[in-house]
Structures are given as C-alpha cells and as structure tokens.
Design a protein around this motif. Structure first.
Motif, PDB file in Angstrom:
ATOM      1  N   LEU A 166      -5.384  22.801 -52.364  1.00  0.00           N
ATOM      2  CA  LEU A 166      -6.707  23.424 -52.505  1.00  0.00           C
ATOM      3  C   LEU A 166      -6.822  24.741 -51.747  1.00  0.00           C
ATOM      4  O   LEU A 166      -7.919  25.201 -51.446  1.00  0.00           O
ATOM      5  N   GLY A 167      -5.690  25.354 -51.450  1.00  0.00           N
ATOM      6  CA  GLY A 167      -5.704  26.638 -50.755  1.00  0.00           C
ATOM      7  C   GLY A 167      -6.098  26.557 -49.297  1.00  0.00           C
ATOM      8  O   GLY A 167      -6.412  27.590 -48.692  1.00  0.00           O
ATOM      9  N   LYS A 168      -6.087  25.377 -48.715  1.00  0.00           N
ATOM     10  CA  LYS A 168      -6.495  25.212 -47.325  1.00  0.00           C
ATOM     11  C   LYS A 168      -5.385  25.692 -46.376  1.00  0.00           C
ATOM     12  O   LYS A 168      -4.197  25.543 -46.657  1.00  0.00           O
ATOM     13  N   ILE A 169      -5.804  26.275 -45.263  1.00  0.00           N
ATOM     14  CA  ILE A 169      -4.878  26.763 -44.241  1.00  0.00           C
ATOM     15  C   ILE A 169      -4.958  25.854 -43.019  1.00  0.00           C
ATOM     16  O   ILE A 169      -6.047  25.579 -42.503  1.00  0.00           O
ATOM     17  N   THR A 170      -3.811  25.382 -42.564  1.00  0.00           N
ATOM     18  CA  THR A 170      -3.707  24.610 -41.327  1.00  0.00           C
ATOM     19  C   THR A 170      -2.941  25.457 -40.327  1.00  0.00           C
ATOM     20  O   THR A 170      -1.960  26.115 -40.687  1.00  0.00           O
ATOM     21  N   ASN A 171      -3.380  25.458 -39.078  1.00  0.00           N
ATOM     22  CA  ASN A 171      -2.753  26.282 -38.046  1.00  0.00           C
ATOM     23  C   ASN A 171      -1.974  25.431 -37.052  1.00  0.00           C
ATOM     24  O   ASN A 171      -2.462  24.385 -36.598  1.00  0.00           O
ATOM     25  N   VAL A 172      -0.775  25.887 -36.722  1.00  0.00           N
ATOM     26  CA  VAL A 172      -0.027  25.280 -35.620  1.00  0.00           C
ATOM     27  C   VAL A 172      -0.563  25.887 -34.330  1.00  0.00           C
ATOM     28  O   VAL A 172      -0.571  27.105 -34.161  1.00  0.00           O
ATOM     29  N   ILE A 173      -1.024  25.031 -33.410  1.00  0.00           N
ATOM     30  CA  ILE A 173      -1.617  25.523 -32.164  1.00  0.00           C
ATOM     31  C   ILE A 173      -0.743  25.243 -30.947  1.00  0.00           C
ATOM     32  O   ILE A 173      -0.978  25.797 -29.875  1.00  0.00           O
ATOM     33  N   LYS A 174       0.260  24.390 -31.110  1.00  0.00           N
ATOM     34  CA  LYS A 174       1.230  24.125 -30.049  1.00  0.00           C
ATOM     35  C   LYS A 174       2.513  23.699 -30.735  1.00  0.00           C
ATOM     36  O   LYS A 174       2.490  22.820 -31.603  1.00  0.00           O
TER      37      LYS A 174
END
Length: 350
Positions: A166-174
């Motif tokens: 669905l075009g969602k962005i997930t971010n790596v934070i560590k």
C-alpha cells in the motif's frame, strides 16, 4: 606431528569464530535488550512462527519497537495465517547491514520469508529506498552510509526507508544489532502486507485507475496474473487526458505481465513490453524516473502479484513494428536459403 602453520592459523580462526558466535545473544535476547520485547513474545507465541525464526532461513530481522506497535491483541493465542505472514514478512534470508543497504541509489530489494503464490512461490519483496528527499539534484553526499546522516530537526533519524504494501514507508531507527543467527534492525512499525492492485489503488488515492479496472471488467484478470508491473496514472492525469480509448486498452497500456520491475531494477534506456506487445521506455534524468515521458511520482507500491508505480500522465506506448512480407523475406536465415538450394539441386540430379 605438529600442524603446519597454515593449518594452525585456520584452526585458531575457527576457534575464534566459534567463540564469537557463542558469545552473541540469541534472537530473543537481542530483541528484548533492544526494545522489541513484544515482537519477541509475538514470534514465540506460535510454534510454527518460532520454528521459522530458528530454522536458519532468517539472516535479517526487522522488528517493530515496543513503542512503534502494540502486539498485545495477538499475544496468548494461536496465530492466524495472516499473523504468520506478518511475522514472516519481517525477516529476510539475506544478512543485510545498514552500510551495504545504503551504497546504491535508488536503493535495493530484499526478498522476505513471506512466500507469495502470485510471485511464482518466491518470497515477497520489500524495497529499501535510498533516494534523497530532493530528487531533482541528488548529490555525492547522499552516497555516504545512511546511518551517518542526521536530521536537522533533532528527531531520531531514519537509518533506512523501506517500502512495503500500500505504499507505506517503515523506518529503521536502530540497526546492525548482531545476534547468533544474523543481524537485527529495529523499526518504527510493521511492514504493511501487500494487497491487490484495486485495493492498493484505492488506498493510495488513485481512484480513477481503480474505476478503469472496474469498467473494463479486467480487475480479476490483472490481479490474478503472475508477476506484474503496473504504472498507475494519477487521478489528475486521467482527468486531463480526455482519452477516447476503451477502458480495457487504457488498462493494458499500463500493465507489464511477467516482469516485476521495482525501482532499483529500472535502468535508463530499458524497454518494457505491455500486455498488447507495445513498448514503454524508461529514462532517468537528474535522478528522476520517467516512463514514456511520464514522471514516476510514487514508486514501489508492493502488490500481492508484483509492484505498481504512480505516474503523472496517461501513457501512450510505442506500437510494435509490424513485420511486412519484405521484412519477413529479408529476415530469412542463411541456413534456410541454403536448405532450399540443396533441395533444388537434388531435384535436378534426380
């Protein structure tokens, strides 16, 4: 007999590697100590899911932090098929560090452990997007490893941006947290599981193309096709085109069957063939990606059966060149002509 020097060195290296592996935490220990204890409980709550994570098929784990997502609703009960897919989707067989993932623009593709029947039984993909925010003028500075970048507003930097369903962005934070089976990255949420083309078009606001699918009665055909790339014209593009073409042709002009082309796969000068055998040309200018002159404005919408990219115009593919009689004669192979000559010679001798 004393071992040869080379053998002794290899033996010492093997002992050192074994000791290092034994000193690394287990996956569950690494998850708990890194602030992802709920995900640790999640994968332990179901024997089938835990078996996957202990099977040696997982090299990289993307685990939502306890702050990023609350798993309390699924704890203490057997997981559904959807829950198991969600867990499998959070892992990749390859071992992927932040540095190796950040080296190339526009990014890289990871195959997850979530098997997709509409991709030929291969693992569903997620795409790491390393493009700068200002796509008009990417600089060499962006080529440095992403974990060295910092946001100016002082918030936690996104070490990697990952596109999923669905075009969602997930971010790596560590990231780059070692455990005894590979590497662990902590994310700000779950990857979104891919859905059908029509659901994805609706969810991302491309309702006009979803309408074309419906009016042309091609929804089920396109969504059941193995391995597709779809270029979704935006609502504004479809409204401005005033095209008189049938809806079914407009759809087929934007669908590539049998080829899943995520953005990192696209190269300047590539030619893609539509369902009708016509051509769409890829060009890259100043870091921006174009398809037959249409700008890709949103890339890597991961589908159940492939990927979609939003473009800012209705595409007009280049027609296939018809093969004429003269062209057919000229394309006859020398071997074919030689065979005819031999046959005629034998007839004369007879």
């Amino acid at each position: 007999m004393l071992p040869q020097p080379q053998t002794a060195v290899l033996l010492l290296l093997g002992i050192a590697a074994s000791a290092a592996a034994q000193s690394l935490p287990t996956l569950v220990e690494a998850l708990v100590s890194s602030g992802a204890s709920k995900f640790a409980e999640f994968i332990q709550s179901d024997p089938e899911t835990l078996q996957l994570y202990l099977s040696g098929q997982v090299g990289t784990v993307f685990a939502p932090s306890d702050v990023g997502y609350d798993l309390i609703s699924v704890l203490g009960r057997d997981l559904s098929v959807t829950d198991r897919r969600a867990a499998a989707f959070q892992s990749s067989r390859a071992t992927t560090s932040l540095e190796t993932s950040s080296r190339s623009i526009p990014g890289s593709i990871l195959e997850t452990n979530y098997q997709s029947p509409l991709l030929g039984g291969q693992g569903q993909r997620v795409v790491i997007d390393t493009r700068p925010a200002n796509l008009t003028s990417p600089t060499k500075r962006w080529m440095q490893p992403s974990f060295l970048r910092r946001q100016s507003n002082g918030t936690t930097p996104s070490l990697l941006k990952i596109s999923s369903g669905l075009g969602k962005i997930t971010n790596v934070i560590k990231g780059d947290i070692p455990y005894n089976g590979g590497l662990l990255h902590i994310t700000d949420g779950y990857f979104t599981q891919p859905e059908s083309l029509s659901s994805t078009a609706q969810s991302t606001g491309q309702t006009a193309f979803a309408g074309l699918l419906s009016r042309s009665n091609t929804t089920s055909t396109v969504e059941s096709t193995q391995s597709v790339t779809v270029f979704l014209p935006s609502n504004e593009a479809i409204s401005a085109s005033n095209s008189s073409l049938p809806a079914s042709q407009l759809v087929s002009d934007h669908v590539i069957a049998g080829n899943v082309a995520y953005l990192p796969d696209l190269k300047d000068g590539d030619i893609l063939k539509t369902q009708r055998g016509e051509s769409l040309a890829i060009s890259i200018r100043a870091g921006r990606y174009y398809v037959n002159g249409g700008l890709i404005t949103q890339a890597n919408l991961i589908l159940e059966n492939g990927v979609a990219h939003v473009v800012n115009k209705v595409l007009t593919p280049t027609p296939a060149v018809p093969v004429t009689g003269a062209a057919s004669f000229n394309s006859m192979s020398l071997g074919g002509l030689f065979g005819v000559a031999c046959f005629m010679g034998m007839m004369v001798l007879a």
